[in-house]
Design a protein around this motif. Structure first.
Motif, PDB file in Angstrom:
ATOM      1  N   ALA A   1      46.516  91.759 -64.618  1.00  0.00           N
ATOM      2  CA  ALA A   1      46.456  90.292 -64.726  1.00  0.00           C
ATOM      3  C   ALA A   1      46.125  89.742 -63.351  1.00  0.00           C
ATOM      4  N   VAL A   2      44.885  89.918 -62.962  1.00  0.00           N
ATOM      5  CA  VAL A   2      44.465  89.612 -61.596  1.00  0.00           C
ATOM      6  C   VAL A   2      43.423  88.486 -61.561  1.00  0.00           C
ATOM      7  N   GLY A   3      42.388  88.630 -62.393  1.00  0.00           N
ATOM      8  CA  GLY A   3      41.289  87.663 -62.354  1.00  0.00           C
ATOM      9  C   GLY A   3      40.178  88.117 -61.426  1.00  0.00           C
TER      10      GLY A   3
ATOM     11  N   HIS B   1      50.424  93.550 -56.340  1.00  0.00           N
ATOM     12  CA  HIS B   1      49.780  92.262 -56.031  1.00  0.00           C
ATOM     13  C   HIS B   1      48.787  92.464 -54.899  1.00  0.00           C
ATOM     14  N   SER B   2      48.318  91.363 -54.317  1.00  0.00           N
ATOM     15  CA  SER B   2      47.223  91.491 -53.345  1.00  0.00           C
ATOM     16  C   SER B   2      47.648  92.211 -52.063  1.00  0.00           C
ATOM     17  N   ARG B   3      48.946  92.297 -51.796  1.00  0.00           N
ATOM     18  CA  ARG B   3      49.395  92.975 -50.573  1.00  0.00           C
ATOM     19  C   ARG B   3      49.828  94.424 -50.836  1.00  0.00           C
ATOM     20  N   THR B   4      49.742  94.866 -52.074  1.00  0.00           N
ATOM     21  CA  THR B   4      50.182  96.231 -52.406  1.00  0.00           C
ATOM     22  C   THR B   4      49.315  97.256 -51.681  1.00  0.00           C
TER      23      THR B   4
ATOM     24  N   VAL C   1      52.487  96.467 -63.509  1.00  0.00           N
ATOM     25  CA  VAL C   1      51.862  95.167 -63.774  1.00  0.00           C
ATOM     26  C   VAL C   1      51.131  94.772 -62.503  1.00  0.00           C
ATOM     27  N   VAL C   2      49.812  94.594 -62.590  1.00  0.00           N
ATOM     28  CA  VAL C   2      49.060  94.162 -61.405  1.00  0.00           C
ATOM     29  C   VAL C   2      48.861  92.651 -61.525  1.00  0.00           C
ATOM     30  N   GLY C   3      49.469  91.914 -60.609  1.00  0.00           N
ATOM     31  CA  GLY C   3      49.463  90.444 -60.668  1.00  0.00           C
ATOM     32  C   GLY C   3      50.894  89.949 -60.774  1.00  0.00           C
ATOM     33  N   ARG C   4      51.235  88.887 -60.013  1.00  0.00           N
ATOM     34  CA  ARG C   4      52.617  88.396 -60.010  1.00  0.00           C
ATOM     35  C   ARG C   4      52.681  86.885 -60.228  1.00  0.00           C
TER      36      ARG C   4
ATOM     37  N   CYS D   1      53.486  82.761 -73.665  1.00  0.00           N
ATOM     38  CA  CYS D   1      52.721  83.288 -74.801  1.00  0.00           C
ATOM     39  C   CYS D   1      51.855  84.516 -74.469  1.00  0.00           C
ATOM     40  N   THR D   2      51.201  84.518 -73.302  1.00  0.00           N
ATOM     41  CA  THR D   2      50.310  85.656 -73.013  1.00  0.00           C
ATOM     42  C   THR D   2      51.105  86.959 -72.844  1.00  0.00           C
ATOM     43  N   PRO D   3      52.146  86.984 -72.001  1.00  0.00           N
ATOM     44  CA  PRO D   3      52.920  88.220 -71.917  1.00  0.00           C
ATOM     45  C   PRO D   3      53.586  88.617 -73.236  1.00  0.00           C
TER      46      PRO D   3
ATOM     47  N   GLY E   1      40.946  91.201 -77.062  1.00  0.00           N
ATOM     48  CA  GLY E   1      42.193  91.941 -76.852  1.00  0.00           C
ATOM     49  C   GLY E   1      43.365  90.986 -76.757  1.00  0.00           C
ATOM     50  N   VAL E   2      43.761  90.705 -75.516  1.00  0.00           N
ATOM     51  CA  VAL E   2      44.921  89.836 -75.275  1.00  0.00           C
ATOM     52  C   VAL E   2      44.619  88.372 -75.629  1.00  0.00           C
ATOM     53  N   GLY E   3      43.391  87.931 -75.337  1.00  0.00           N
ATOM     54  CA  GLY E   3      43.021  86.518 -75.512  1.00  0.00           C
ATOM     55  C   GLY E   3      43.494  85.913 -76.825  1.00  0.00           C
TER      56      GLY E   3
ATOM     57  N   ILE F   1      40.301  87.527 -67.696  1.00  0.00           N
ATOM     58  CA  ILE F   1      39.127  86.948 -68.366  1.00  0.00           C
ATOM     59  C   ILE F   1      38.209  86.467 -67.245  1.00  0.00           C
ATOM     60  N   ASN F   2      37.120  87.151 -67.050  1.00  0.00           N
ATOM     61  CA  ASN F   2      36.209  86.813 -65.943  1.00  0.00           C
ATOM     62  C   ASN F   2      34.792  86.632 -66.485  1.00  0.00           C
ATOM     63  N   ARG F   3      34.155  85.550 -66.044  1.00  0.00           N
ATOM     64  CA  ARG F   3      32.764  85.321 -66.446  1.00  0.00           C
ATOM     65  C   ARG F   3      31.857  85.951 -65.402  1.00  0.00           C
TER      66      ARG F   3
HETATM   67  P1  NDP Z   1      46.688  84.120 -60.713  1.00  0.00           P
HETATM   68  O1  NDP Z   1      45.464  83.835 -59.901  1.00  0.00           O
HETATM   69  O2  NDP Z   1      47.758  83.097 -60.791  1.00  0.00           O
HETATM   70  O3  NDP Z   1      47.340  85.480 -60.165  1.00  0.00           O
HETATM   71  C1  NDP Z   1      46.562  86.585 -59.837  1.00  0.00           C
HETATM   72  C2  NDP Z   1      47.445  87.680 -59.301  1.00  0.00           C
HETATM   73  O4  NDP Z   1      46.587  88.777 -58.955  1.00  0.00           O
HETATM   74  C3  NDP Z   1      48.201  87.291 -58.025  1.00  0.00           C
HETATM   75  O5  NDP Z   1      49.551  87.711 -58.132  1.00  0.00           O
HETATM   76  C4  NDP Z   1      47.476  88.040 -56.917  1.00  0.00           C
HETATM   77  O6  NDP Z   1      48.316  88.514 -55.874  1.00  0.00           O
HETATM   78  C5  NDP Z   1      46.931  89.249 -57.654  1.00  0.00           C
HETATM   79  N1  NDP Z   1      45.758  89.785 -56.974  1.00  0.00           N
HETATM   80  C6  NDP Z   1      44.680  89.115 -56.509  1.00  0.00           C
HETATM   81  N2  NDP Z   1      43.808  89.970 -55.923  1.00  0.00           N
HETATM   82  C7  NDP Z   1      44.372  91.192 -56.007  1.00  0.00           C
HETATM   83  C8  NDP Z   1      43.962  92.471 -55.584  1.00  0.00           C
HETATM   84  N3  NDP Z   1      42.815  92.676 -54.945  1.00  0.00           N
HETATM   85  N4  NDP Z   1      44.768  93.517 -55.834  1.00  0.00           N
HETATM   86  C9  NDP Z   1      45.945  93.340 -56.488  1.00  0.00           C
HETATM   87  N5  NDP Z   1      46.369  92.146 -56.922  1.00  0.00           N
HETATM   88  C10 NDP Z   1      45.603  91.087 -56.682  1.00  0.00           C
HETATM   89  O7  NDP Z   1      46.149  84.522 -62.155  1.00  0.00           O
HETATM   90  P2  NDP Z   1      46.838  84.484 -63.613  1.00  0.00           P
HETATM   91  O8  NDP Z   1      48.015  85.366 -63.643  1.00  0.00           O
HETATM   92  O9  NDP Z   1      46.957  83.086 -64.054  1.00  0.00           O
HETATM   93  O10 NDP Z   1      45.652  85.132 -64.471  1.00  0.00           O
HETATM   94  C11 NDP Z   1      45.194  86.440 -64.237  1.00  0.00           C
HETATM   95  C12 NDP Z   1      44.001  86.709 -65.131  1.00  0.00           C
HETATM   96  O11 NDP Z   1      44.417  86.616 -66.487  1.00  0.00           O
HETATM   97  C13 NDP Z   1      42.856  85.711 -64.987  1.00  0.00           C
HETATM   98  O12 NDP Z   1      41.639  86.401 -65.182  1.00  0.00           O
HETATM   99  C14 NDP Z   1      43.073  84.734 -66.128  1.00  0.00           C
HETATM  100  O13 NDP Z   1      41.879  84.127 -66.561  1.00  0.00           O
HETATM  101  C15 NDP Z   1      43.630  85.668 -67.181  1.00  0.00           C
HETATM  102  N6  NDP Z   1      44.476  84.998 -68.163  1.00  0.00           N
HETATM  103  C16 NDP Z   1      44.258  85.273 -69.473  1.00  0.00           C
HETATM  104  C17 NDP Z   1      45.014  84.690 -70.451  1.00  0.00           C
HETATM  105  C18 NDP Z   1      44.769  85.054 -71.877  1.00  0.00           C
HETATM  106  O14 NDP Z   1      45.074  84.307 -72.763  1.00  0.00           O
HETATM  107  N7  NDP Z   1      44.224  86.214 -72.164  1.00  0.00           N
HETATM  108  C19 NDP Z   1      46.069  83.724 -70.142  1.00  0.00           C
HETATM  109  C20 NDP Z   1      46.305  83.585 -68.718  1.00  0.00           C
HETATM  110  C21 NDP Z   1      45.506  84.189 -67.772  1.00  0.00           C
HETATM  111  P3  NDP Z   1      49.078  87.533 -54.842  1.00  0.00           P
HETATM  112  O15 NDP Z   1      50.223  86.951 -55.605  1.00  0.00           O
HETATM  113  O16 NDP Z   1      49.496  88.436 -53.758  1.00  0.00           O
HETATM  114  O17 NDP Z   1      48.071  86.493 -54.436  1.00  0.00           O
END
Ligand code: NDP
Length: 294
Positions: free
Chosen positions: A208-210, A189-192, A163-166, A140-142, A265-267, A231-233
Motif C-alpha cells: 500500500a505505497v502508491g 515504509h519509506s525509511r525501511t 505491510v508496506v505502507g503506514r 473499508c480498504t483493509p 482486486g482490492v479496489g 492504484i497507479n495510473r
Molecule cells: P499514502 O501516500 O498515505 O502512504 C504511502 C505509504 O507508502 C507511506 O507510509 C510511505 O512511507 C510508504 N512509501 C512511500 N515510498 C516508499 C518506498 N519507496 N518504500 C517503502 N514504502 C514507501 O498512501 P495510501 O496508504 O493512502 O495509499 C497507498 C496506495 O493505495 C495508493 O496507490 C492508493 O491509490 C491506493 N489505495 C487504494 C484503495 C483501494 O480502494 N483499492 C484505497 C486507498 C488507497 P512514509 O510513511 O515513510 O512516507
C-alpha cells in the motif's frame, strides 16, 4: 503460476449478500440503512468515488444521501452539517470524502462524526477499538483485504505478514487487523532498510505505497499471498493510460502462490465493505442483531 484472487467476483457476491440481509431488515424491522456521503469541492476523482458509492448504496436497497458542498464551505459549516447528520435517524453511516480543502482540518471533521455512524472507521474511538481488539468500525480498504485473505487462506494464525505502507487509512489498520488474526506483523515504509529482504520473509505481503510496480517478483517468497492495494495510473509509449498496482504483476505471478490484480482486486472490495459497515451500523443503532454476512 499464482492463483488470481478475484476481488470483483468476491465483492459482487458480498454485495448480493448485503442486499439480501438489507431486504429482510426492511421487511422484518422496517429499517432501511442510510448512507450519507459528503463531498467538499469538485475534485473529479472524488466526484466519481462519491457517485459510485451512492449508486452501489441504492442498488443494495439503502437510502443514499449525497451532499456536494462548494470548495468555499467553511469548517464550521461542514461541522454543522455533520452535527445534523449525527442527529438524523434515517442516516446510519456518514462518510466525508477525503482529501478536504486545506482550510478545513480533516481530523476535526472526522472526529465530529458520531463513532457509531463512522462507517469509514477513521474516528479516534474506532481506531482505538481496532487496536485494543474491541468491536467497532474498521476502515473499508483493509477490511476488504482481510476478507480476501481469509477467503483464500482460511486461518492466518502464525503467518509472517509484511505491510508496506503506514498510512492511517490503509497500512496501519491493515497491520492491526493482521495482528488481531495472530500474524507476526512487520510494517515497512519509506525509511525501511533492505526492503527486498523484509518482503522476502512475508507469507502475506500487502503493498500500500502508491508507487507503480515497485515490488518485483524477486522480492517475493515462493508461494506467498500478495495483496496489492496500490492504484497507479501509468502511460505507455503511445500515451495510452492504464492502471497498475505497487507490485510488478507479471514477475510476481511466476513466484507468488496467489495475488490480487489491479484493477479488479482490492479496489472493488472497498465499496462493498462500506455497504457492509453501513448495514452493521443500521442494525447496531436500532439494537437489532446483525445477520452474518461473510
Ligand atoms: P499514502 O501516500 O498515505 O502512504 C504511502 C505509504 O507508502 C507511506 O507510509 C510511505 O512511507 C510508504 N512509501 C512511500 N515510498 C516508499 C518506498 N519507496 N518504500 C517503502 N514504502 C514507501 O498512501 P495510501 O496508504 O493512502 O495509499 C497507498 C496506495 O493505495 C495508493 O496507490 C492508493 O491509490 C491506493 N489505495 C487504494 C484503495 C483501494 O480502494 N483499492 C484505497 C486507498 C488507497 P512514509 O510513511 O515513510 O512516507
Amino acid at each position: 503460476m499464482a492463483i488470481i484472487i478475484d476481488g470483483k467476483v468476491f465483492s459482487e457476491s458480498l454485495r448480493k449478500k448485503i442486499q439480501k440481509v438489507t431486504a429482510s431488515l426492511k421487511d422484518q424491522q422496517g429499517i432501511k440503512p442510510g448512507l450519507a456521503a459528503v463531498l467538499v469541492g469538485a475534485d473529479p476523482a472524488s466526484e466519481v468515488y462519491v457517485r459510485n458509492k451512492g449508486r452501489r448504496a441504492d442498488k443494495a436497497g439503502f437510502n443514499s444521501f449525497q451532499y456536494k458542498l462548494p470548495v468555499t464551505t467553511t469548517e464550521d459549516e461542514l461541522l454543522s452539517l455533520i452535527g445534523q447528520l449525527n442527529q438524523d435517524s434515517q442516516v446510519h453511516g456518514i462518510l466525508v470524502q477525503l482529501p478536504l480543502p486545506d482550510h478545513i482540518a480533516e481530523s476535526k471533521v472526522i472526529n465530529a462524526i458520531h463513532p457509531e455512524k463512522d462507517v469509514d472507521g477513521f474516528h479516534y474511538e474506532n481506531v482505538g477499538r481496532l487496536v485494543t481488539g474491541e468491536e467497532g468500525y474498521v476502515p473499508c480498504t483493509p477490511l476488504g483485504c482481510l476478507m480476501l485473505l481469509k477467503h483464500h487462506l482460511g486461518n492466518l494464525s502464525g503467518l509472517n505478514a509484511v505491510v508496506v505502507g503506514r498510512s492511517n487509512i490503509v497500512g496501519k489498520p491493515m497491520a492491526a487487523l493482521l495482528l488481531k488474526e495472530s500474524c507476526t506483523v512487520t510494517i515497512a515504509h519509506s525509511r525501511t532498510r533492505n526492503l527486498a529482504d523484509v518482503c522476502r520473509r512475508a507469507d502475506i505481503l500487502v503493498a500500500a505505497v502508491g508507487r507503480p510496480e515497485m515490488i518485483p517478483g524477486e522480492w517475493i517468497k515462493p508461494g506467498a499471498t500478495i495483496i496489492d492495494v496500490g492504484i497507479n495510473r501509468v502511460y505507455d509509449a503511445q500515451g495510452n493510460k492504464r492502471l497498475v498496482g505497487d507490485v510488478d504483476f507479471e514477475s510476481a505471478l511466476k513466484v507468488a502462490g496467489a495475488i490480487t490484480p489491479v484493477p479488479g482486486g482490492v479496489g472493488p472490495m472497498t465499496i462493498a465493505c462500506l455497504l457492509h459497515n453501513t448495514y452493521v451500523a443500521a442494525c447496531r443503532l436500532n439494537d437489532v442483531p446483525v445477520a452474518r454476512i461473510e
